[in-house]
Motif scaffolding. Structure first.
Motif, PDB file in Angstrom:
ATOM      1  N   GLN A  69     -27.921 -17.034   0.932  1.00 36.02           N
ATOM      2  CA  GLN A  69     -29.161 -17.123   1.701  1.00 36.02           C
ATOM      3  C   GLN A  69     -29.335 -18.500   2.338  1.00 36.02           C
ATOM      4  O   GLN A  69     -29.984 -18.621   3.373  1.00 36.02           O
ATOM      5  N   LEU A  70     -28.749 -19.516   1.722  1.00 34.79           N
ATOM      6  CA  LEU A  70     -28.776 -20.847   2.316  1.00 34.79           C
ATOM      7  C   LEU A  70     -28.054 -20.843   3.657  1.00 34.79           C
ATOM      8  O   LEU A  70     -28.521 -21.441   4.641  1.00 34.79           O
ATOM      9  N   LEU A  71     -26.932 -20.159   3.731  1.00 32.61           N
ATOM     10  CA  LEU A  71     -26.171 -20.075   4.974  1.00 32.61           C
ATOM     11  C   LEU A  71     -26.832 -19.117   5.974  1.00 32.61           C
ATOM     12  O   LEU A  71     -26.791 -19.343   7.185  1.00 32.61           O
ATOM     13  N   GLY A  72     -27.425 -18.051   5.458  1.00 36.53           N
ATOM     14  CA  GLY A  72     -27.978 -17.039   6.345  1.00 36.53           C
ATOM     15  C   GLY A  72     -29.364 -17.334   6.875  1.00 36.53           C
ATOM     16  O   GLY A  72     -29.725 -16.858   7.962  1.00 36.53           O
ATOM     17  N   PHE A 121     -28.742 -11.186   4.877  1.00 38.67           N
ATOM     18  CA  PHE A 121     -29.652 -10.678   5.912  1.00 38.67           C
ATOM     19  C   PHE A 121     -31.059 -10.392   5.392  1.00 38.67           C
ATOM     20  O   PHE A 121     -31.934 -10.015   6.182  1.00 38.67           O
ATOM     21  N   MET A 122     -31.288 -10.537   4.115  1.00 44.49           N
ATOM     22  CA  MET A 122     -32.573 -10.112   3.537  1.00 44.49           C
ATOM     23  C   MET A 122     -33.600 -11.244   3.622  1.00 44.49           C
ATOM     24  O   MET A 122     -33.830 -11.982   2.664  1.00 44.49           O
ATOM     25  N   HIS A 123     -34.236 -11.342   4.793  1.00 46.47           N
ATOM     26  CA  HIS A 123     -35.196 -12.421   5.044  1.00 46.47           C
ATOM     27  C   HIS A 123     -36.488 -11.852   5.642  1.00 46.47           C
ATOM     28  O   HIS A 123     -36.962 -12.315   6.680  1.00 46.47           O
ATOM     29  N   VAL A 124     -37.047 -10.848   4.993  1.00 49.53           N
ATOM     30  CA  VAL A 124     -38.274 -10.222   5.485  1.00 49.53           C
ATOM     31  C   VAL A 124     -39.437 -11.215   5.489  1.00 49.53           C
ATOM     32  O   VAL A 124     -40.203 -11.281   6.463  1.00 49.53           O
ATOM     33  N   ILE A 125     -39.582 -12.001   4.434  1.00 51.06           N
ATOM     34  CA  ILE A 125     -40.722 -12.915   4.330  1.00 51.06           C
ATOM     35  C   ILE A 125     -40.702 -13.986   5.423  1.00 51.06           C
ATOM     36  O   ILE A 125     -41.732 -14.212   6.083  1.00 51.06           O
ATOM     37  N   THR A 355     -36.775 -20.006  13.762  1.00 53.44           N
ATOM     38  CA  THR A 355     -35.717 -20.897  13.294  1.00 53.44           C
ATOM     39  C   THR A 355     -36.251 -21.894  12.284  1.00 53.44           C
ATOM     40  O   THR A 355     -35.597 -22.189  11.272  1.00 53.44           O
ATOM     41  N   MET A 356     -37.448 -22.426  12.543  1.00 55.94           N
ATOM     42  CA  MET A 356     -38.033 -23.391  11.634  1.00 55.94           C
ATOM     43  C   MET A 356     -38.317 -22.755  10.278  1.00 55.94           C
ATOM     44  O   MET A 356     -38.029 -23.343   9.222  1.00 55.94           O
ATOM     45  N   LEU A 357     -38.863 -21.545  10.281  1.00 55.17           N
ATOM     46  CA  LEU A 357     -39.131 -20.859   9.019  1.00 55.17           C
ATOM     47  C   LEU A 357     -37.843 -20.432   8.333  1.00 55.17           C
ATOM     48  O   LEU A 357     -37.790 -20.318   7.108  1.00 55.17           O
ATOM     49  N   GLY A 358     -36.785 -20.211   9.130  1.00 56.39           N
ATOM     50  CA  GLY A 358     -35.473 -19.965   8.541  1.00 56.39           C
ATOM     51  C   GLY A 358     -34.971 -21.183   7.784  1.00 56.39           C
ATOM     52  O   GLY A 358     -34.382 -21.068   6.705  1.00 56.39           O
ATOM     53  N   LEU A 359     -35.204 -22.366   8.363  1.00 56.91           N
ATOM     54  CA  LEU A 359     -34.860 -23.603   7.659  1.00 56.91           C
ATOM     55  C   LEU A 359     -35.679 -23.751   6.376  1.00 56.91           C
ATOM     56  O   LEU A 359     -35.164 -24.187   5.345  1.00 56.91           O
ATOM     57  N   CYS A 360     -36.965 -23.395   6.454  1.00 50.70           N
ATOM     58  CA  CYS A 360     -37.807 -23.445   5.254  1.00 50.70           C
ATOM     59  C   CYS A 360     -37.270 -22.506   4.176  1.00 50.70           C
ATOM     60  O   CYS A 360     -37.244 -22.859   2.989  1.00 50.70           O
ATOM     61  N   ALA A 361     -36.847 -21.316   4.599  1.00 48.08           N
ATOM     62  CA  ALA A 361     -36.273 -20.371   3.634  1.00 48.08           C
ATOM     63  C   ALA A 361     -34.983 -20.917   3.043  1.00 48.08           C
ATOM     64  O   ALA A 361     -34.672 -20.691   1.865  1.00 48.08           O
ATOM     65  N   SER A 362     -34.234 -21.663   3.854  1.00 44.75           N
ATOM     66  CA  SER A 362     -32.990 -22.253   3.354  1.00 44.75           C
ATOM     67  C   SER A 362     -33.258 -23.331   2.315  1.00 44.75           C
ATOM     68  O   SER A 362     -32.436 -23.557   1.428  1.00 44.75           O
TER      69      SER A 362
END
Length: 410
Positions: A69-72, A121-125, A355-362
């Protein structure tokens, strides 16, 4: 909007009620996704124990999820910005269906590792957060994101309770199949109600779209967000202050089995209690705080409370102590997450919120990556108190740093 100025199903533009309907549907999708997530959390530890996993091997399993999930996360956030909320949520839900089907047929340690692959790919939140951020006013964003956290609490209660009962009565395989059916239903909701895009921007030509498509895996397009004012310092604080509490969270399933000696149904009730507390905090406290106080003050408050929580964790002895500690712990976690996410999305253009929230998820994935290894080492060698003491000292250091920086600015 179409040429006549009428609202279409493909854009978020239009009146407030139209936007709010989309937001409410997203809240429902998020609550369902978290329900299936905690249903899975009820299955994996006990299935791993049946398959002969020890604490170290289970830590490797958790670390694998964190790395994937860090990469995705950032790439998926970029995908959501380019292709829209419907495509991103559809992909995330479809991956969840595959994830649960693989879990249902996992009958050996290798399959338990393989079933974690779809989590890339599981990034619903994060996508749900992007939709809420896109459709809410900047001054109301923290409150809107906190209500998304309320959905997390509802899902935690439903998923943990349901998972505990299903495993006790029907076993892990049946419970995983229920998760697969549930995620398929969530996918249908996405396809039916979520618009293609939630970003207010002019339509692109085919040439522009093709050019943008090639930039989904462009690391430069992701890392450029770090150059916006305030982004890097906030991310650093999010990582350092969040690491100790993240270690406790990823270790909790092991602690429930080994330290607290909980059975599946008991663990389900405890997680449901956590969910109730989170609902009360997110629904009745966080929103009011974000309206009355500045984000910098709330950031300091969350880190200060977290340090005290760590000190309390170092000396807890049983589930009753944990049930008392969990109230300030969830308050600090929820407030910290909402405030940092709000600050970061306000620091970048609306076209880059995904993208920013993707970084937060990472960041969360990074914590899950190092958390099991660090937490397992501390717990095996120094006991549960070492995890709490580390949280106390790290958060105190961050609190003092932020306080000094704020005083200098004033």
């Amino acid at each position: 909007m179409n040429r006549k100025g009428e609202t279409t199903a493909e854009t978020p533009e239009g009146d407030g009620p139209g936007r709010m309907k989309i937001v409410h549907i997203v809240y429902l999708i998020a609550a369902l996704d978290v329900t299936w997530l905690f249903l899975q959390s009820s299955v994996t530890p006990y299935l791993a124990k049946k398959l002969g996993f020890d604490t170290l091997l289970f830590g490797y399993l958790q670390t694998m999820v964190g790395i994937i999930q860090l990469l995705g996360g950032p790439m998926f956030g970029r995908f959501a910005d380019l292709f829209g909320a419907r495509a991103a949520l559809s992909l995330a839900c479809a991956a969840s269906v595959v994830y649960f089907l693989l879990l249902a047929i996992a009958d050996n340690p290798a399959m338990l590792f393989i079933h974690k692959v779809p989590t890339v790919f599981m990034h619903v939140i994060p996508v749900s957060q992007m939709v809420v951020a896109d459709l809410s006013e900047p001054e109301k964003r923290a409150d809107a994101l906190s209500k998304l956290g309320l959905c997390f609490g509802i899902g935690m209660i439903a998923g943990s309770t349901l998972g505990g009962h299903l495993i006790t009565r029907y076993g892990e395989t049946f419970t995983a199949c229920v998760g697969a059916v549930g995620t398929a239903f969530t996918l249908l909701l996405v396809l039916k109600f979520i618009p293609k895009t939630t970003k207010a921007q002019a339509p692109r030509t085919n040439t522009e779209s093709e050019k943008k498509t090639t930039s989904v895996f462009n690391v430069g397009e992701i890392t450029r967000l770090m150059k916006f004012p305030g982004v890097t310092p906030t991310l650093v604080v999010k990582i350092i202050a969040g690491l100790p509490s993240g270690i406790f969270q990823v270790m909790f399933s092991i602690l429930a089995l080994d330290f607290f000696k909980l059975q599946p149904e008991q663990n389900g009730y405890l997680m449901a209690y956590f969910g109730i507390v989170q609902m009360l905090v997110q629904g009745g406290v966080i929103g009011r705080f974000t309206v009355r106080y500045s984000e910098s003050s709330l950031l300091l408050l969350s880190i200060g409370v977290s340090s005290l929580v760590g000190l309390a964790q170092a000396y807890m002895l049983n589930v009753f102590h944990l049930s008392l500690i969990i109230i300030p712990m969830i308050f600090s976690l929820c407030l910290f997450g909402v405030i940092t996410d709000s600050m970061l999305t306000k620091s970048v253009p609306s076209s880059d919120t995904g993208t920013m929230l993707g970084l937060c998820a990472s960041v969360q994935s990074l914590l899950r990556t190092v958390g099991p290894t660090v937490g397992g080492f501390l717990y095996v060698n120094y006991g549960i108190s070492s995890i709490g003491l580390m949280q106390f000292f790290v958060n105190i250091a961050v609190f003092v740093y932020l306080l000094q920086r704020r005083l200098k600015q004033e």
